[in-house]
Design a protein around this motif. Structure first.
Motif, PDB file in Angstrom:
ATOM      1  N   GLY A  89      36.834  32.057  50.106  1.00 55.72           N
ATOM      2  CA  GLY A  89      36.328  31.497  48.860  1.00 55.72           C
ATOM      3  C   GLY A  89      35.957  32.595  47.874  1.00 55.72           C
ATOM      4  O   GLY A  89      36.261  32.510  46.682  1.00 55.72           O
ATOM      5  N   LYS A  90      35.308  33.659  48.364  1.00 51.79           N
ATOM      6  CA  LYS A  90      34.910  34.781  47.507  1.00 51.79           C
ATOM      7  C   LYS A  90      36.136  35.486  46.929  1.00 51.79           C
ATOM      8  O   LYS A  90      36.159  35.807  45.745  1.00 51.79           O
ATOM      9  N   VAL A  91      37.134  35.709  47.754  1.00 52.14           N
ATOM     10  CA  VAL A  91      38.356  36.375  47.299  1.00 52.14           C
ATOM     11  C   VAL A  91      39.056  35.526  46.235  1.00 52.14           C
ATOM     12  O   VAL A  91      39.484  36.041  45.196  1.00 52.14           O
ATOM     13  N   LYS A  92      39.157  34.231  46.480  1.00 52.44           N
ATOM     14  CA  LYS A  92      39.859  33.344  45.548  1.00 52.44           C
ATOM     15  C   LYS A  92      39.129  33.255  44.213  1.00 52.44           C
ATOM     16  O   LYS A  92      39.742  33.319  43.150  1.00 52.44           O
ATOM     17  N   LEU A  93      37.796  33.119  44.245  1.00 52.19           N
ATOM     18  CA  LEU A  93      37.040  33.026  43.002  1.00 52.19           C
ATOM     19  C   LEU A  93      37.036  34.368  42.263  1.00 52.19           C
ATOM     20  O   LEU A  93      37.180  34.403  41.041  1.00 52.19           O
ATOM     21  N   GLN A  94      36.911  35.488  42.982  1.00 49.77           N
ATOM     22  CA  GLN A  94      36.939  36.802  42.341  1.00 49.77           C
ATOM     23  C   GLN A  94      38.288  37.046  41.681  1.00 49.77           C
ATOM     24  O   GLN A  94      38.351  37.579  40.568  1.00 49.77           O
ATOM     25  N   ALA A  95      39.374  36.652  42.331  1.00 51.70           N
ATOM     26  CA  ALA A  95      40.709  36.803  41.730  1.00 51.70           C
ATOM     27  C   ALA A  95      40.817  35.986  40.449  1.00 51.70           C
ATOM     28  O   ALA A  95      41.388  36.455  39.453  1.00 51.70           O
ATOM     29  N   PHE A  96      40.259  34.788  40.450  1.00 50.77           N
ATOM     30  CA  PHE A  96      40.274  33.933  39.262  1.00 50.77           C
ATOM     31  C   PHE A  96      39.492  34.603  38.125  1.00 50.77           C
ATOM     32  O   PHE A  96      39.970  34.686  36.994  1.00 50.77           O
ATOM     33  N   ILE A  97      38.285  35.099  38.431  1.00 50.56           N
ATOM     34  CA  ILE A  97      37.459  35.758  37.415  1.00 50.56           C
ATOM     35  C   ILE A  97      38.167  36.995  36.874  1.00 50.56           C
ATOM     36  O   ILE A  97      38.210  37.218  35.656  1.00 50.56           O
ATOM     37  N   ASN A  98      38.732  37.812  37.761  1.00 51.61           N
ATOM     38  CA  ASN A  98      39.442  39.020  37.336  1.00 51.61           C
ATOM     39  C   ASN A  98      40.615  38.679  36.423  1.00 51.61           C
ATOM     40  O   ASN A  98      40.847  39.358  35.418  1.00 51.61           O
ATOM     41  N   LYS A  99      41.347  37.647  36.777  1.00 51.91           N
ATOM     42  CA  LYS A  99      42.495  37.239  35.959  1.00 51.91           C
ATOM     43  C   LYS A  99      42.029  36.814  34.569  1.00 51.91           C
ATOM     44  O   LYS A  99      42.626  37.184  33.564  1.00 51.91           O
ATOM     45  N   LYS A 100      40.954  36.037  34.513  1.00 48.34           N
ATOM     46  CA  LYS A 100      40.448  35.574  33.225  1.00 48.34           C
ATOM     47  C   LYS A 100      39.946  36.738  32.372  1.00 48.34           C
ATOM     48  O   LYS A 100      40.037  36.714  31.159  1.00 48.34           O
ATOM     49  N   ARG A 101      39.419  37.773  33.010  1.00 44.35           N
ATOM     50  CA  ARG A 101      38.921  38.951  32.294  1.00 44.35           C
ATOM     51  C   ARG A 101      40.011  39.961  31.989  1.00 44.35           C
ATOM     52  O   ARG A 101      39.752  41.010  31.417  1.00 44.35           O
ATOM     53  N   GLY A 102      41.246  39.657  32.421  1.00 43.20           N
ATOM     54  CA  GLY A 102      42.364  40.556  32.171  1.00 43.20           C
ATOM     55  C   GLY A 102      42.391  41.766  33.068  1.00 43.20           C
ATOM     56  O   GLY A 102      43.026  42.758  32.746  1.00 43.20           O
ATOM     57  N   LEU A 103      41.733  41.677  34.215  1.00 38.20           N
ATOM     58  CA  LEU A 103      41.666  42.789  35.136  1.00 38.20           C
ATOM     59  C   LEU A 103      42.778  42.796  36.176  1.00 38.20           C
ATOM     60  O   LEU A 103      42.948  43.754  36.889  1.00 38.20           O
ATOM     61  N   SER A 104      43.507  41.708  36.274  1.00 34.28           N
ATOM     62  CA  SER A 104      44.628  41.627  37.218  1.00 34.28           C
ATOM     63  C   SER A 104      45.613  40.588  36.723  1.00 34.28           C
ATOM     64  O   SER A 104      45.313  39.802  35.850  1.00 34.28           O
ATOM     65  N   GLU A 105      46.778  40.625  37.306  1.00 29.57           N
ATOM     66  CA  GLU A 105      47.819  39.658  36.908  1.00 29.57           C
ATOM     67  C   GLU A 105      47.823  38.474  37.826  1.00 29.57           C
ATOM     68  O   GLU A 105      47.453  38.495  38.921  1.00 29.57           O
TER      69      GLU A 105
END
Length: 105
Positions: A89-105
């Motif tokens: 859950g932490k990995v999935k939510l962190q990936a979502f946040i990073n994507k929204k912040r433009g930190l990952s694709e």
């Protein structure tokens, strides 16, 4: 309304993220009467953790998790991640946040 966490015997699609739940993986199965009709949902444990942990008073709606997070993603912070009970859950939510912040694709 009845919820359980069985092991998948066949591929299911997560009701929230639409990703496949593979045979051998545990998932959340909810069976109940919704708007007068019997229905069941299959949710990956990462989405179930996120939805439950970020819900109000432990009650959550099924479906619409990611649409809701799209609307409020900028309010998500470290405190939200700390509420989650599973690494997935932490990995999935962190990936979502990073994507929204433009930190990952």
């Amino acid at each position: 309304y009845h919820g359980s966490t069985p092991v998948a015997r066949k591929v299911h699609q997560c009701y929230e993220c639409r990703e496949p739940i593979q045979p051998g993986e545990r998932y959340e199965l909810v069976v109940g009467k919704f708007e007068g009709a019997w229905d069941k949902t299959h949710t990956c444990l990462a989405c179930a953790d996120i939805a439950t942990s970020l819900s109000c008073g432990g009650f959550r709606m099924h479906g619409g998790l990611w649409e809701e997070l799209e609307e409020f993603w900028d309010e998500l912070g470290q405190g939200c991640l700390e509420k989650l009970g599973t690494a997935a859950g932490k990995v999935k939510l962190q990936a979502f946040i990073n994507k929204k912040r433009g930190l990952s694709e």
